[in-house]
Design an enzyme around this catalytic site. Structure first.
Site, PDB file in Angstrom:
ATOM      1  N   SER A  52      -2.619   3.433  10.187  1.00  0.00           N
ATOM      2  CA  SER A  52      -3.709   2.626  10.790  1.00  0.00           C
ATOM      3  C   SER A  52      -2.901   1.439  11.036  1.00  0.00           C
ATOM      4  O   SER A  52      -1.707   1.026  10.553  1.00  0.00           O
ATOM      5  CB  SER A  52      -4.749   2.248   9.854  1.00  0.00           C
ATOM      6  OG  SER A  52      -4.511   1.683   8.838  1.00  0.00           O
ATOM      7  N   LYS A  59       1.554  -3.674   6.926  1.00  0.00           N
ATOM      8  CA  LYS A  59       2.439  -3.435   5.463  1.00  0.00           C
ATOM      9  C   LYS A  59       3.769  -2.993   5.708  1.00  0.00           C
ATOM     10  O   LYS A  59       4.793  -3.365   4.897  1.00  0.00           O
ATOM     11  CB  LYS A  59       1.522  -2.535   4.622  1.00  0.00           C
ATOM     12  CG  LYS A  59       0.193  -3.040   4.270  1.00  0.00           C
ATOM     13  CD  LYS A  59       0.246  -4.488   3.478  1.00  0.00           C
ATOM     14  CE  LYS A  59      -1.207  -4.937   2.842  1.00  0.00           C
ATOM     15  NZ  LYS A  59      -1.240  -5.941   2.090  1.00  0.00           N
ATOM     16  N   TYR A  74      -3.651  -1.605   9.770  1.00  0.00           N
ATOM     17  CA  TYR A  74      -3.570  -2.131   8.558  1.00  0.00           C
ATOM     18  C   TYR A  74      -2.319  -1.789   8.013  1.00  0.00           C
ATOM     19  O   TYR A  74      -1.428  -2.368   7.589  1.00  0.00           O
ATOM     20  CB  TYR A  74      -4.584  -1.871   7.567  1.00  0.00           C
ATOM     21  CG  TYR A  74      -4.422  -1.944   6.311  1.00  0.00           C
ATOM     22  CD1 TYR A  74      -4.568  -3.316   5.853  1.00  0.00           C
ATOM     23  CD2 TYR A  74      -4.372  -1.015   5.531  1.00  0.00           C
ATOM     24  CE1 TYR A  74      -4.045  -3.326   4.432  1.00  0.00           C
ATOM     25  CE2 TYR A  74      -4.050  -1.063   4.103  1.00  0.00           C
ATOM     26  CZ  TYR A  74      -4.000  -2.258   3.386  1.00  0.00           C
ATOM     27  OH  TYR A  74      -3.614  -2.339   2.145  1.00  0.00           O
ATOM     28  N   HIS A  75      -1.787  -0.422   7.801  1.00  0.00           N
ATOM     29  CA  HIS A  75      -0.854   0.029   7.227  1.00  0.00           C
ATOM     30  C   HIS A  75       0.456  -0.250   7.980  1.00  0.00           C
ATOM     31  O   HIS A  75       1.481  -0.588   7.345  1.00  0.00           O
ATOM     32  CB  HIS A  75      -0.849   1.686   7.137  1.00  0.00           C
ATOM     33  CG  HIS A  75      -1.813   2.111   6.076  1.00  0.00           C
ATOM     34  ND1 HIS A  75      -3.220   2.666   6.697  1.00  0.00           N
ATOM     35  CD2 HIS A  75      -2.126   2.052   4.712  1.00  0.00           C
ATOM     36  CE1 HIS A  75      -3.787   2.806   5.773  1.00  0.00           C
ATOM     37  NE2 HIS A  75      -3.373   2.571   4.537  1.00  0.00           N
ATOM     38  N   THR A 105       0.839  -1.389  -0.093  1.00  0.00           N
ATOM     39  CA  THR A 105       0.053  -0.001   0.028  1.00  0.00           C
ATOM     40  C   THR A 105       0.910   1.287   0.181  1.00  0.00           C
ATOM     41  O   THR A 105       1.926   1.244   0.716  1.00  0.00           O
ATOM     42  CB  THR A 105      -0.936   0.143   1.328  1.00  0.00           C
ATOM     43  OG1 THR A 105      -1.834   1.200   1.285  1.00  0.00           O
ATOM     44  CG2 THR A 105      -0.114  -0.164   2.399  1.00  0.00           C
TER      45      THR A 105
END
Length: 404
Positions: free
Chosen positions: A186, A192, A188-189, A145
């Site tokens: 976040s 990554k 989620y980030h 991302t």
């Protein structure tokens, strides 16, 4: 080429599987159907009615004469089973989409926070460890991302993964090449970011061949392949956790809901059309790094836009009203974003940019399935911390009827 697509039943994985199969590759989809389970958990579903994987695969075989194989595995838990699959199937490449992909869902509750980290980090590490243990020369392509870079204003063009710097030393400055400093917005980030650190280690330590695609926000509804038959249709999320911003705006317009702009709407984001996404995956597979090379990083995006500008564009196209709502995210109210994306352009990518015709295509899809919209699921209600408020419009208590 034989390609295993992890998470191949999902929003990005399914159209990628079809595209690669159409290009003549042997495709194996691996999935545990967790995204479908999350729909059930949230009490929502795709705007488009998506068929189960077996029906999808049968439809693809009927329409094209090509076969897509499948295996049901939980990559975060079923390490031995995945290792055996690698040894049995012996893929040339593995495309890794098998992570919980929504930033709002990752921040929703303590349970979803823990699930996102446990699932994403374990899945990625299990894949890396299994490739090493299998002894196979597998090219791993991972969907990352743009969010690893953060959503502030960098004051420069964001490079493709790496930054050249000079570090002061006892005898003068020492040139160094480093990963661009991460700034996840976040959990989620953050997963990554952890992924790219693991990739750097395994490329250095074990010589794994790895490509990491730092992708922008996807928009659009279909690819050439998903449009061949209604049974092949891709999922289309519109809810506040999984719906991407431009697709959400077009669904909101279709059902008479105001276009919800978070905060000032000055957030600048990178975007890519779903057709370009599958093409980029194809290009990445065709141009792998060599064993011993650093991780190859592409910025997989084609254009940037401010959120308020997108809302205005959709408003002019559809007549929908724009309403400013609280921003549930902990982020800069305004930011500039300038991104280098020369690698894919140099390999022949011809970008699909925002156009009225393509927006109308998405709007028509939204209008066709407007009767499936649950208005209560549209607002973004997952907040980043106790200081933020849900992105609920003041008019939410009196929404217009579907089809108005």
């Amino acid at each position: 080429m034989k390609i295993a697509i992890l998470g191949g039943d999902g929003f990005c994985g399914w159209p990628a599987a079809l595209h690669l199969s159409a290009q003549g590759h042997d495709v194996l989809v691996v999935d545990n159907f967790s995204r479908r389970a999350i729909d059930a958990d949230l009490g929502t579903e795709s705007l488009t009615p998506i068929r189960d994987l077996d029906e999808r695969r049968a439809a693809w075989a009927e329409v094209t004469g090509r076969r897509i194989d499948a295996a049901e595995l939980d990559l975060a838990q079923d390490y031995e089973e995945f290792l055996e699959l690698l040894r049995t199937e012996r893929p040339d490449a593995v495309v890794h989409f098998a992570e919980q992909r929504a930033a709002p869902f990752s921040m929703k509750t303590p349970r979803t926070k823990r699930y996102t980290v446990d699932n994403n980090v374990n899945a990625t590490h299990n894949v890396l460890c299994a490739i090493v243990e299998s002894g196979l020369d597998v090219h791993l392509v991972h969907l990352g991302t743009m969010g690893v870079y953060g959503y502030g204003t960098a004051g420069m063009q964001i490079p493709e993964g790496y930054l050249d710097v000079e570090v002061p030393g006892p005898h003068g400055n020492v040139p160094q090449e480093i990963l661009y400093p991460s700034n996840p917005g976040s959990l989620y980030h953050m997963t990554k970011v952890l992924d790219q650190t693991m990739f750097a280690f395994y490329a250095k330590n074990d010589g794994l061949r790895i490509t990491d695609l730092h992708q922008g926000i996807i928009w659009g509804t279909s690819t050439v392949e998903t449009a061949l038959d209604e049974r092949l249709v891709n999922r289309f999320d519109y809810d506040g956790d999984y719906g991407t911003v431009l697709n959400r705006f077009l669904v909101q317009a279709a059902v008479g809901h105001p276009l919800t702009v978070h905060g000032t709407g000055g957030q600048t984001r990178a975007f890519i059309h779903i057709q370009d996404m599958v093409r980029c995956v194809e290009l990445a597979l065709a141009h792998p790094p060599a064993a011993g090379d650093r991780v190859k990083i592409f910025n997989q995006m084609t254009e940037t836009h401010r959120v308020r500008d997108l809302a205005q564009l959709v408003s002019e196209l559809t007549g929908a009203q724009v309403e400013t709502v609280p921003n549930p995210r902990q982020e800069s109210a305004e930011n500039d974003l300038h991104v280098v994306n020369e690698a894919f352009l140099s390999l022949g990518l011809q970008p699909t940019t925002l156009s009225e015709g393509l927006l109308l295509e998405v709007e028509q899809t939204a209008e066709r399935w407007a009767h499936r919209v649950d208005l209560s699921r549209i607002p973004a209600t997952s907040v980043w911390n106790g200081r933020r408020r849900p992105g609920v419009p003041a008019s939410a208590s009196r929404p217009a009827p579907v089809g108005a």
